[in-house]
Design an enzyme around this catalytic site. Structure first.
Site, PDB file in Angstrom:
ATOM      1  N   ASN A 146       7.879   2.445  -1.165  1.00  0.00           N
ATOM      2  CA  ASN A 146       8.344   1.373  -2.046  1.00  0.00           C
ATOM      3  C   ASN A 146       9.405   1.901  -3.001  1.00  0.00           C
ATOM      4  OD1 ASN A 146       6.193   2.842  -3.257  1.00  0.00           O
ATOM      5  ND2 ASN A 146       5.739   1.187  -4.673  1.00  0.00           N
ATOM      6  N   GLU A 182      11.314   0.438  -6.568  1.00  0.00           N
ATOM      7  CA  GLU A 182      11.297  -0.651  -7.545  1.00  0.00           C
ATOM      8  C   GLU A 182      12.651  -0.785  -8.233  1.00  0.00           C
ATOM      9  OE1 GLU A 182       7.860   0.263  -9.963  1.00  0.00           O
ATOM     10  OE2 GLU A 182       6.513  -0.328  -8.320  1.00  0.00           O
ATOM     11  N   CYS A 193       8.803  -3.285  -0.880  1.00  0.00           N
ATOM     12  CA  CYS A 193       7.545  -2.608  -0.539  1.00  0.00           C
ATOM     13  C   CYS A 193       7.777  -1.546   0.540  1.00  0.00           C
ATOM     14  CB  CYS A 193       6.526  -3.607   0.000  1.00  0.00           C
ATOM     15  SG  CYS A 193       5.922  -4.778  -1.207  1.00  0.00           S
ATOM     16  N   GLU A 252       6.198  -1.113   3.308  1.00  0.00           N
ATOM     17  CA  GLU A 252       6.149  -1.647   4.676  1.00  0.00           C
ATOM     18  C   GLU A 252       7.504  -2.204   5.101  1.00  0.00           C
ATOM     19  OE1 GLU A 252       4.169  -2.201   2.141  1.00  0.00           O
ATOM     20  OE2 GLU A 252       2.176  -2.874   2.751  1.00  0.00           O
ATOM     21  N   CYS A 268       1.119  -6.892   1.284  1.00  0.00           N
ATOM     22  CA  CYS A 268       1.252  -8.145   0.528  1.00  0.00           C
ATOM     23  C   CYS A 268       1.661  -9.268   1.482  1.00  0.00           C
ATOM     24  CB  CYS A 268       2.267  -7.981  -0.607  1.00  0.00           C
ATOM     25  SG  CYS A 268       3.981  -7.980  -0.057  1.00  0.00           S
ATOM     26  N   CYS A 291       5.157  -8.949   3.056  1.00  0.00           N
ATOM     27  CA  CYS A 291       5.225  -7.930   4.114  1.00  0.00           C
ATOM     28  C   CYS A 291       4.514  -8.406   5.380  1.00  0.00           C
ATOM     29  CB  CYS A 291       4.643  -6.609   3.621  1.00  0.00           C
ATOM     30  SG  CYS A 291       5.751  -5.797   2.446  1.00  0.00           S
TER      31      CYS A 291
HETATM   32  N1  THU Z   1       3.521  -2.361  -2.783  1.00  0.00           N
HETATM   33  C1  THU Z   1       3.859  -1.876  -1.561  1.00  0.00           C
HETATM   34  O1  THU Z   1       4.806  -1.101  -1.419  1.00  0.00           O
HETATM   35  N2  THU Z   1       3.110  -2.242  -0.500  1.00  0.00           N
HETATM   36  C2  THU Z   1       1.964  -2.964  -0.581  1.00  0.00           C
HETATM   37  O2  THU Z   1       1.324  -3.186   0.423  1.00  0.00           O
HETATM   38  C3  THU Z   1       1.517  -3.481  -1.879  1.00  0.00           C
HETATM   39  C4  THU Z   1       2.463  -3.296  -3.005  1.00  0.00           C
HETATM   40  C5  THU Z   1       4.285  -1.897  -3.952  1.00  0.00           C
HETATM   41  C6  THU Z   1       5.189  -2.892  -4.613  1.00  0.00           C
HETATM   42  C7  THU Z   1       5.273  -2.323  -6.019  1.00  0.00           C
HETATM   43  O3  THU Z   1       6.280  -1.331  -6.056  1.00  0.00           O
HETATM   44  C8  THU Z   1       3.940  -1.650  -6.235  1.00  0.00           C
HETATM   45  O4  THU Z   1       3.374  -1.465  -4.940  1.00  0.00           O
HETATM   46  C9  THU Z   1       2.972  -2.442  -7.104  1.00  0.00           C
HETATM   47  O5  THU Z   1       2.876  -3.748  -6.674  1.00  0.00           O
END
Ligand code: THU
Length: 134
Positions: free
Chosen positions: A49, A51, A60, A62, A93, A96
């Site tokens: 991920n 941000e 994310c 995935e 999520c 994804c």
């Molecule tokens: N996140 C992911 O990368 N994958 C997931 O399956 C759940 C959430 C990340 C997004 C964000 O950077 C952090 O986790 C918190 O939500």
């Protein structure tokens, strides 16, 4: 980064997901995630991920891994392993799940999760039944 290993084990995919989670850029949530997708070619592709100060721009792990596979010419995905050092059973999520559904192979797509002791495998179709398709 991609790897091609014959007889790729789902446990190994989780290891790759763990490794790439160390590269996550998550200064806001402090929730690193790594993902590893297995494409129909037999190659695996990783993503983490990343941000943004404009929070909604976050990508994310995935979706990053799926983008990596597509950019390398893959068309279909057989499985995805997801790992966070912060949480066992880190589920994909909703966004994804929809993105993964676009590229699932004809045999479906396995979602591989780290449990306390061992791994759990859930078909994407269970996590996203009746998904939107054109
Ligand atoms: N996140 C992911 O990368 N994958 C997931 O399956 C759940 C959430 C990340 C997004 C964000 O950077 C952090 O986790 C918190 O939500």
């Amino acid at each position: 980064m991609w790897y091609k290993i014959f007889n790729m084990k789902y446990e190994d995919m989780l290891k790759f997901a763990e490794e790439v989670s160390h590269n996550a850029y998550a200064p806001y949530s402090k929730f690193p995630v790594g993902a590893c997708v297995l494409a129909e070619s037999g190659k695996v592709y990783t993503g983490c991920n990343f941000e943004n100060s404009s929070y909604g721009m976050t990508i994310c792990a995935e979706r990053n891994a799926v983008g990596n596979a597509i950019a390398n010419g893959e068309k279909k995905i057989r499985a995805v392993a997801i790992y966070s050092p912060r949480m066992k059973n880190c589920m994909p999520c909703g966004a994804c799940r929809q993105v993964l559904s676009e590229f699932q192979s004809d045999e479906g797509l396995d979602v591989i999760l780290q449990e306390e002791n061992g791994i759990k495998v859930v078909p994407l179709k269970v996590l996203l039944p009746d998904c939107f398709e054109l």
